[in-house]
Write a protein that holds these residues in place. Structure first.
Motif, PDB file in Angstrom:
ATOM      1  N   LEU A 105     133.432  14.151 -34.081  1.00 17.93           N
ATOM      2  CA  LEU A 105     133.481  14.770 -35.288  1.00 17.93           C
ATOM      3  C   LEU A 105     132.448  13.967 -36.511  1.00 17.93           C
ATOM      4  N   GLN A 106     132.628  12.646 -36.262  1.00 16.43           N
ATOM      5  CA  GLN A 106     131.921  11.911 -37.413  1.00 16.43           C
ATOM      6  C   GLN A 106     130.630  11.656 -36.780  1.00 16.43           C
ATOM      7  N   THR A 120     143.271   7.574 -33.511  1.00 19.13           N
ATOM      8  CA  THR A 120     141.951   7.748 -33.940  1.00 19.13           C
ATOM      9  C   THR A 120     140.889   6.879 -33.504  1.00 19.13           C
ATOM     10  N   TYR A 163     146.699  20.126 -34.289  1.00 21.17           N
ATOM     11  CA  TYR A 163     146.076  19.958 -35.750  1.00 21.17           C
ATOM     12  C   TYR A 163     146.092  21.216 -36.301  1.00 21.17           C
ATOM     13  N   ALA A 176     138.883  20.178 -38.551  1.00 17.97           N
ATOM     14  CA  ALA A 176     138.371  18.840 -38.068  1.00 17.97           C
ATOM     15  C   ALA A 176     138.974  17.758 -39.143  1.00 17.97           C
ATOM     16  N   TYR A 177     139.053  18.236 -40.535  1.00 20.61           N
ATOM     17  CA  TYR A 177     139.573  17.211 -41.499  1.00 20.61           C
ATOM     18  C   TYR A 177     140.966  16.628 -40.860  1.00 20.61           C
ATOM     19  N   ARG A 178     141.755  17.401 -40.459  1.00 25.25           N
ATOM     20  CA  ARG A 178     143.045  17.052 -39.948  1.00 25.25           C
ATOM     21  C   ARG A 178     142.772  16.066 -38.917  1.00 25.25           C
ATOM     22  N   VAL A 179     142.128  16.370 -37.940  1.00 27.15           N
ATOM     23  CA  VAL A 179     141.904  15.637 -36.632  1.00 27.15           C
ATOM     24  C   VAL A 179     141.606  14.128 -37.361  1.00 27.15           C
ATOM     25  N   VAL A 180     140.609  14.102 -38.343  1.00 28.51           N
ATOM     26  CA  VAL A 180     139.985  12.899 -38.781  1.00 28.51           C
ATOM     27  C   VAL A 180     141.161  12.073 -39.715  1.00 28.51           C
ATOM     28  N   HIS A 181     141.723  12.718 -40.325  1.00 34.56           N
ATOM     29  CA  HIS A 181     142.549  12.134 -41.423  1.00 34.56           C
ATOM     30  C   HIS A 181     144.083  12.174 -41.272  1.00 34.56           C
ATOM     31  N   PRO A 185     138.043  12.121 -33.020  1.00 31.10           N
ATOM     32  CA  PRO A 185     137.648  11.876 -34.306  1.00 31.10           C
ATOM     33  C   PRO A 185     136.017  11.351 -34.288  1.00 31.10           C
ATOM     34  N   GLU A 186     135.826  10.437 -33.415  1.00 33.04           N
ATOM     35  CA  GLU A 186     134.405   9.949 -33.583  1.00 33.04           C
ATOM     36  C   GLU A 186     133.473  10.777 -33.193  1.00 33.04           C
TER      37      GLU A 186
END
Length: 407
Positions: free
Chosen positions: A181-182, A245, A209, A218-223, A178-179
């Motif tokens: 991807l952000q 996360t 995911y 990517a959204y699923r990975v983060v949220h 996640p980090e």
């Protein structure tokens, strides 16, 4: 321009194209001594990026010192000219993704060997101060059930604006932390996240995911939480920690090795010390560590081949001994006992060598072969008539002679 499927590149003779990725094409090749190696020829847009090549040259000096039983080691490199390339040990096998797509999720010993092998590979890489950054099923090769990690350090070394603008893939959604991807840094903790995602896929047969467009994954990975529904109970707590996360909450590769009962590789060059070195010196553009690294890889391959041949000998001769003893029992009882005794002595001698080498698995396999041969003898005598057994023995001998002649 694509590299031809056959031809000469430096001292290497290219044999065939194995595949291609975001950074280059991989070819099966022969080195000057006739050993098979994998040659990754960088794409033209990567070769034209001087910043990326300079970074790769510095990273390569450390990458070539990374060694481990589950790593396709970097053996050679030439980063000058119009076709820069890297040379790694060639591992004959299939990517993990292909294995899962054709055979379904891994279970039991297969899953355990994968988890331990990949953890050991990550620990060796991180110990050298390298981050893989692109650990995923496509970069894991399975050969005789053993995993081998390829392409370590390349993605991070070639991460530059020019390369990214040329659409090189610097990671795969669903395995990127996640980090990252952000917009955060790809640290060893990001590799641990990728290890967890890869193991979840191997254990369940589906990405944790899900699938679909990259932004959706990517959204699923983060949220969202990962799907670990079909992961075995013994592995689920560890994967749950690896897929947290926050990177601070994940275990290190060395801690994963300890929890799985895997070998913890000896410490390599610390990352901080390597980065503190004087980088003002001209980067190494070409180096050839010579035959020592290749010799180690070839020795490992030969040892695995010898072990495979030995196991086939134990099983094959056990079957033949049981069949011969059962076939001649009615006519020459003494010969029946002699055949079983001879096989038993051979197995005991091999088991004794296993004891001397402290190879517990070898001893167990040999003893199981001896018991299996006697069991086969007893079953054949109880079920089949002497005439049928003689006919079967004659058929086996004819087949063996034909195989020997064909060889």
């Amino acid at each position: 321009m694509s590299v031809p499927t056959a031809g000469q590149l430096g001292p290497y003779r290219l044999l065939s194209r194995l595949g291609a990725g975001g950074f280059g094409e991989v070819h099966l090749a022969l080195d000057p001594d006739g050993h098979t190696v994998a040659v990754k020829v960088l794409h033209p847009h990567v070769a034209a990026d001087e910043v990326a090549l300079a970074r790769l040259a510095r990273e390569v000096e450390t990458m070539r010192r990374v060694r481990g039983p589950h790593i396709a080691e970097v053996l050679d490199a030439s980063l000058t000219g119009t076709r820069p390339y890297l040379v790694t040990r060639y591992v004959q096998g299939r990517p993990l993704g292909v294995v899962l797509a054709t055979g379904g999720p891994l279970r039991g010993e297969e899953l355990t060997r994968l988890a331990r092998g990949l953890a050991e590979a990550l620990a060796s890489i991180h110990g050298a101060g390298i981050v893989h950054r692109d650990l995923k099923p496509a970069n894991v090769i399975l050969s005789d059930g053993e995993p081998y990690l390829i392409d370590f350090g390349i993605a991070l070394a070639l991460d530059s604006a020019a390369v990214t603008a040329s659409n090189a893939v610097l990671g795969t959604p669903g395995y990127l932390a996640p980090e990252v991807l952000q917009g955060g840094e790809a640290s060893p903790a990001a590799d641990v996240f990728a290890w967890g995602a890869t193991m979840a896929y191997a254990a369940s047969g589906r990405p944790p995911y899900g699938t679909g467009p990259a932004p959706a994954v990517a959204y699923r990975v983060v949220h969202q939480e990962p799907d670990l529904a079909d992961v075995p109970a013994w592995l689920m707590p560890l994967l749950d920690e690896c897929l947290r996360t926050g990177p601070a909450g994940r275990p290190t590769a060395e801690q994963i090795c300890v929890r799985l009962g895997a070998s913890v590789p000896p410490a390599m060059v610390p990352h901080a010390r390597r980065r503190a070195a004087d980088l003002s010196e001209p980067p190494t553009e070409q180096w050839r560590p010579g035959k020592r690294a290749l010799a180690g890889a070839v020795d490992d391959a030969r040892e695995r081949h010898r072990e495979k041949v030995r196991k086939r000998w134990v099983v094959g001769t056990g079957v033949v001994a049981g069949l011969v003893a059962a076939a001649v029992r009615q006519y020459i009882p003494e010969m029946s006992l002699l055949v079983l005794a001879a096989y038993g002595v051979g197995v005991l001698v091999d088991a004794g060598l296993g004891v001397a080498a402290r190879a517990r698995a070898r001893v167990v396999f040999d003893l199981a072969g001896g018991v299996g041969s006697v069991g086969l003898y007893a079953a054949l005598v109880a079920v089949f008539s002497p005439g049928t057994l003689l006919l079967a023995l004659a058929t086996v001998l004819v087949v063996l002679v034909m195989v020997a002649v064909a060889s």
